[in-house]
Design a protein around this motif. Structure first.
Motif, PDB file in Angstrom:
ATOM      1  N   ILE A 269     -67.861   2.800   6.759  1.00  0.00           N
ATOM      2  CA  ILE A 269     -67.795   4.039   5.989  1.00  0.00           C
ATOM      3  C   ILE A 269     -68.297   5.191   6.856  1.00  0.00           C
ATOM      4  O   ILE A 269     -69.303   5.073   7.558  1.00  0.00           O
ATOM      5  N   ARG A 270     -67.554   6.305   6.806  1.00  0.00           N
ATOM      6  CA  ARG A 270     -67.851   7.541   7.533  1.00  0.00           C
ATOM      7  C   ARG A 270     -67.570   7.444   9.036  1.00  0.00           C
ATOM      8  O   ARG A 270     -67.947   8.355   9.775  1.00  0.00           O
ATOM      9  N   ASP A 271     -66.937   6.385   9.517  1.00  0.00           N
ATOM     10  CA  ASP A 271     -66.412   6.406  10.893  1.00  0.00           C
ATOM     11  C   ASP A 271     -65.256   7.405  10.949  1.00  0.00           C
ATOM     12  O   ASP A 271     -64.533   7.591   9.963  1.00  0.00           O
ATOM     13  N   VAL A 272     -65.081   8.056  12.125  1.00  0.00           N
ATOM     14  CA  VAL A 272     -64.024   9.064  12.269  1.00  0.00           C
ATOM     15  C   VAL A 272     -63.085   8.655  13.403  1.00  0.00           C
ATOM     16  O   VAL A 272     -63.487   8.059  14.398  1.00  0.00           O
ATOM     17  N   VAL A 273     -61.804   9.021  13.200  1.00  0.00           N
ATOM     18  CA  VAL A 273     -60.755   8.739  14.179  1.00  0.00           C
ATOM     19  C   VAL A 273     -59.972  10.027  14.406  1.00  0.00           C
ATOM     20  O   VAL A 273     -59.677  10.767  13.456  1.00  0.00           O
ATOM     21  N   ALA A 274     -59.615  10.307  15.696  1.00  0.00           N
ATOM     22  CA  ALA A 274     -58.868  11.519  16.025  1.00  0.00           C
ATOM     23  C   ALA A 274     -58.025  11.257  17.272  1.00  0.00           C
ATOM     24  O   ALA A 274     -58.178  10.244  17.963  1.00  0.00           O
ATOM     25  N   ILE A 275     -57.092  12.215  17.567  1.00  0.00           N
ATOM     26  CA  ILE A 275     -56.238  12.175  18.758  1.00  0.00           C
ATOM     27  C   ILE A 275     -56.673  13.301  19.689  1.00  0.00           C
ATOM     28  O   ILE A 275     -56.825  14.447  19.248  1.00  0.00           O
ATOM     29  N   GLN A 276     -56.872  12.987  20.974  1.00  0.00           N
ATOM     30  CA  GLN A 276     -57.250  13.990  21.966  1.00  0.00           C
ATOM     31  C   GLN A 276     -56.123  14.153  22.989  1.00  0.00           C
ATOM     32  O   GLN A 276     -55.424  13.195  23.327  1.00  0.00           O
ATOM     33  N   LEU A 277     -55.971  15.399  23.482  1.00  0.00           N
ATOM     34  CA  LEU A 277     -54.902  15.755  24.423  1.00  0.00           C
ATOM     35  C   LEU A 277     -55.492  16.134  25.772  1.00  0.00           C
ATOM     36  O   LEU A 277     -56.457  16.902  25.834  1.00  0.00           O
ATOM     37  N   GLY A 278     -54.852  15.598  26.844  1.00  0.00           N
ATOM     38  CA  GLY A 278     -55.129  16.032  28.198  1.00  0.00           C
ATOM     39  C   GLY A 278     -53.814  16.467  28.839  1.00  0.00           C
ATOM     40  O   GLY A 278     -52.947  15.624  29.128  1.00  0.00           O
ATOM     41  N   GLY A 279     -53.595  17.791  29.049  1.00  0.00           N
ATOM     42  CA  GLY A 279     -52.316  18.284  29.575  1.00  0.00           C
ATOM     43  C   GLY A 279     -51.599  19.112  28.523  1.00  0.00           C
ATOM     44  O   GLY A 279     -52.230  19.847  27.758  1.00  0.00           O
ATOM     45  N   GLU A 280     -50.237  18.984  28.498  1.00  0.00           N
ATOM     46  CA  GLU A 280     -49.428  19.741  27.534  1.00  0.00           C
ATOM     47  C   GLU A 280     -48.614  18.797  26.663  1.00  0.00           C
ATOM     48  O   GLU A 280     -48.181  17.743  27.117  1.00  0.00           O
ATOM     49  N   VAL A 281     -48.431  19.181  25.390  1.00  0.00           N
ATOM     50  CA  VAL A 281     -47.607  18.421  24.464  1.00  0.00           C
ATOM     51  C   VAL A 281     -46.744  19.398  23.679  1.00  0.00           C
ATOM     52  O   VAL A 281     -47.154  20.506  23.378  1.00  0.00           O
ATOM     53  N   TRP A 282     -45.514  18.947  23.382  1.00  0.00           N
ATOM     54  CA  TRP A 282     -44.518  19.833  22.729  1.00  0.00           C
ATOM     55  C   TRP A 282     -44.330  19.414  21.285  1.00  0.00           C
ATOM     56  O   TRP A 282     -44.412  18.234  20.928  1.00  0.00           O
ATOM     57  N   ASP A 283     -44.061  20.454  20.447  1.00  0.00           N
ATOM     58  CA  ASP A 283     -43.653  20.166  19.073  1.00  0.00           C
ATOM     59  C   ASP A 283     -42.729  21.278  18.608  1.00  0.00           C
ATOM     60  O   ASP A 283     -42.822  22.421  19.079  1.00  0.00           O
ATOM     61  N   ASP A 284     -41.794  20.941  17.702  1.00  0.00           N
ATOM     62  CA  ASP A 284     -40.838  21.920  17.203  1.00  0.00           C
ATOM     63  C   ASP A 284     -40.460  21.563  15.779  1.00  0.00           C
ATOM     64  O   ASP A 284     -41.190  20.803  15.113  1.00  0.00           O
ATOM     65  N   ASN A 285     -39.349  22.078  15.321  1.00  0.00           N
ATOM     66  CA  ASN A 285     -38.945  21.824  13.943  1.00  0.00           C
ATOM     67  C   ASN A 285     -38.602  20.368  13.687  1.00  0.00           C
ATOM     68  O   ASN A 285     -38.471  19.952  12.533  1.00  0.00           O
ATOM     69  N   TYR A 286     -38.406  19.613  14.753  1.00  0.00           N
ATOM     70  CA  TYR A 286     -38.136  18.173  14.582  1.00  0.00           C
ATOM     71  C   TYR A 286     -39.424  17.352  14.481  1.00  0.00           C
ATOM     72  O   TYR A 286     -39.349  16.126  14.288  1.00  0.00           O
ATOM     73  N   HIS A 287     -40.561  18.008  14.678  1.00  0.00           N
ATOM     74  CA  HIS A 287     -41.869  17.351  14.509  1.00  0.00           C
ATOM     75  C   HIS A 287     -41.959  16.094  15.369  1.00  0.00           C
ATOM     76  O   HIS A 287     -42.107  14.980  14.872  1.00  0.00           O
ATOM     77  N   ARG A 288     -41.876  16.323  16.688  1.00  0.00           N
ATOM     78  CA  ARG A 288     -41.863  15.214  17.637  1.00  0.00           C
ATOM     79  C   ARG A 288     -43.267  14.654  17.908  1.00  0.00           C
ATOM     80  O   ARG A 288     -43.385  13.527  18.412  1.00  0.00           O
ATOM     81  N   THR A 289     -44.332  15.417  17.648  1.00  0.00           N
ATOM     82  CA  THR A 289     -45.707  14.959  17.921  1.00  0.00           C
ATOM     83  C   THR A 289     -46.390  14.733  16.579  1.00  0.00           C
ATOM     84  O   THR A 289     -46.580  15.679  15.786  1.00  0.00           O
ATOM     85  N   THR A 290     -46.804  13.473  16.309  1.00  0.00           N
ATOM     86  CA  THR A 290     -47.330  13.107  14.987  1.00  0.00           C
ATOM     87  C   THR A 290     -48.580  12.230  15.114  1.00  0.00           C
ATOM     88  O   THR A 290     -48.845  11.620  16.169  1.00  0.00           O
ATOM     89  N   PHE A 291     -49.268  12.129  13.974  1.00  0.00           N
ATOM     90  CA  PHE A 291     -50.470  11.264  13.869  1.00  0.00           C
ATOM     91  C   PHE A 291     -50.478  10.720  12.452  1.00  0.00           C
ATOM     92  O   PHE A 291     -50.426  11.470  11.476  1.00  0.00           O
ATOM     93  N   SER A 292     -50.541   9.349  12.339  1.00  0.00           N
ATOM     94  CA  SER A 292     -50.481   8.711  11.025  1.00  0.00           C
ATOM     95  C   SER A 292     -51.480   7.570  10.968  1.00  0.00           C
ATOM     96  O   SER A 292     -51.916   7.027  12.003  1.00  0.00           O
ATOM     97  N   GLY A 293     -51.861   7.170   9.729  1.00  0.00           N
ATOM     98  CA  GLY A 293     -52.766   6.042   9.555  1.00  0.00           C
ATOM     99  C   GLY A 293     -52.873   5.653   8.094  1.00  0.00           C
ATOM    100  O   GLY A 293     -52.602   6.470   7.201  1.00  0.00           O
ATOM    101  N   PHE A 294     -53.315   4.399   7.850  1.00  0.00           N
ATOM    102  CA  PHE A 294     -53.511   3.947   6.480  1.00  0.00           C
ATOM    103  C   PHE A 294     -54.407   2.703   6.505  1.00  0.00           C
ATOM    104  O   PHE A 294     -54.589   2.063   7.549  1.00  0.00           O
ATOM    105  N   LEU A 295     -54.955   2.387   5.356  1.00  0.00           N
ATOM    106  CA  LEU A 295     -55.864   1.246   5.192  1.00  0.00           C
ATOM    107  C   LEU A 295     -55.038  -0.010   4.942  1.00  0.00           C
ATOM    108  O   LEU A 295     -54.232  -0.057   4.022  1.00  0.00           O
ATOM    109  N   LEU A 296     -55.290  -1.049   5.759  1.00  0.00           N
ATOM    110  CA  LEU A 296     -54.635  -2.331   5.524  1.00  0.00           C
ATOM    111  C   LEU A 296     -55.318  -3.084   4.409  1.00  0.00           C
ATOM    112  O   LEU A 296     -54.688  -3.510   3.443  1.00  0.00           O
TER     113      LEU A 296
END
Length: 299
Positions: A269-296
């Protein structure tokens, strides 16, 4: 007083006897011896003192008067003393009455104090009994509070268990538009375009997902590269510790590319998860860069 007058009378008789004896001695054997006495007296030149009975009586009268005045004074003093003694006796009587009353009052007060002491003893015993019951009640209350806390924890766990199947999120990098996001050093990416956030455990403001319950979770991220200056590296971190990483270098023959990765994690409980970037990443109307998760499942 009678003895005093008797003494005066005897003294008068003595004086009369002396006077009579002196007259009888003037004639011895029928002769007048006054001339003989006078001649003897003249020869001895020591005259015999003469007694004056009237002077003695006057002296005695004066003495009697003085003694009477003194006696009257003494009588007055005696009368005053008797009056004072009587007053003192009356005061002593009053003091005795007051003392008796005070002793009686003291006795009553002592009895009242003893009764109060007995009542106080009974009250103290009752107080001790009440204190013992209060301690028992406090212990029971503490026990009930502990049971209530246990029940609250159990209820919270039950609620968390009921919400186990309701933890899931999915988001893309940009809400609208297109472009590169640059972080030379690894920094947290904030995925602002939220598709799903059941339970609201992902924050589109900070970019962090916070585990609501202890359990096993699945996370996945994707990133798209179009930069001709920087490479792309994405990594998933748990409590700021790197877990997995995916990346791609810039290439003249392949200007666009995508990377992705996924992981199953055990979280408290209260552990945190995130995505970190080093460099450049692209995103547009097609939403090519995403982050998802769920509880098993929860543990």
């Amino acid at each position: 007083m009678r003895a005093f007058f008797t003494f005066i009378f005897i003294l008068l008789l003595c004086n009369l006897y002396r006077a009579q004896k002196h007259s009888s001695n003037s004639f011895i054997n029928g002769e007048d011896v006054s001339e003989t006495q006078m001649s003897w007296s003249e020869e001895s030149k020591e005259p015999e003192p003469q007694l004056d009975i009237w002077e003695e009586l006057r002296n005695l009268r004066d003495l009697v008067a003085a003694q009477g005045a003194e006696l009257r004074l003494l009588s007055a003093k005696l009368t005053a003393s008797d009056s004072l003694v009587q007053n003192l006796k009356e005061e002593v009587t009053v003091m005795k009455i007051r003392l008796t009353t005070a002793e009686s009052l003291i006795g009553e007060m002592q009895m009242e104090v003893e009764a109060q002491a007995a009542e106080l003893t009974v009250t103290q015993q009752k107080l001790s009994f009440v204190q013992e019951r209060l301690l028992v009640t406090i212990a029971q209350v503490e026990e009930l509070q502990g049971q209530q806390e246990d029940q609250s924890l159990a209820l919270q766990e039950l609620q968390n268990t009921n919400n186990v199947s309701k933890v899931a999120f999915s988001a893309s990098l940009l809400v609208t538009g297109e472009g590169n996001t640059l972080h030379v050093d690894f920094a947290t990416l904030v995925f602002r375009n939220v598709y799903t956030n059941i339970g609201n455990h992902y924050s589109p403001i900070t970019g962090y997902f916070t585990a609501p319950v202890r359990g096993v979770y699945y996370f996945r991220f994707t990133g798209h590269q179009t930069s001709d200056r920087y490479s792309l590296m994405l990594r998933l971190v748990k409590n700021e510790h790197p877990i997995i990483l995916s990346g791609d270098r810039f290439c003249q023959d392949d200007r666009e590319d995508s990377v992705s990765n996924g992981v199953v994690l055990y979280l408290e409980i209260r552990d945190v998860v995130a995505i970190q970037l080093g460099g450049e990443v692209w995103d547009d109307n097609y939403h090519r860069t995403t982050f998802s998760g769920f509880l098993l499942f929860g543990l």
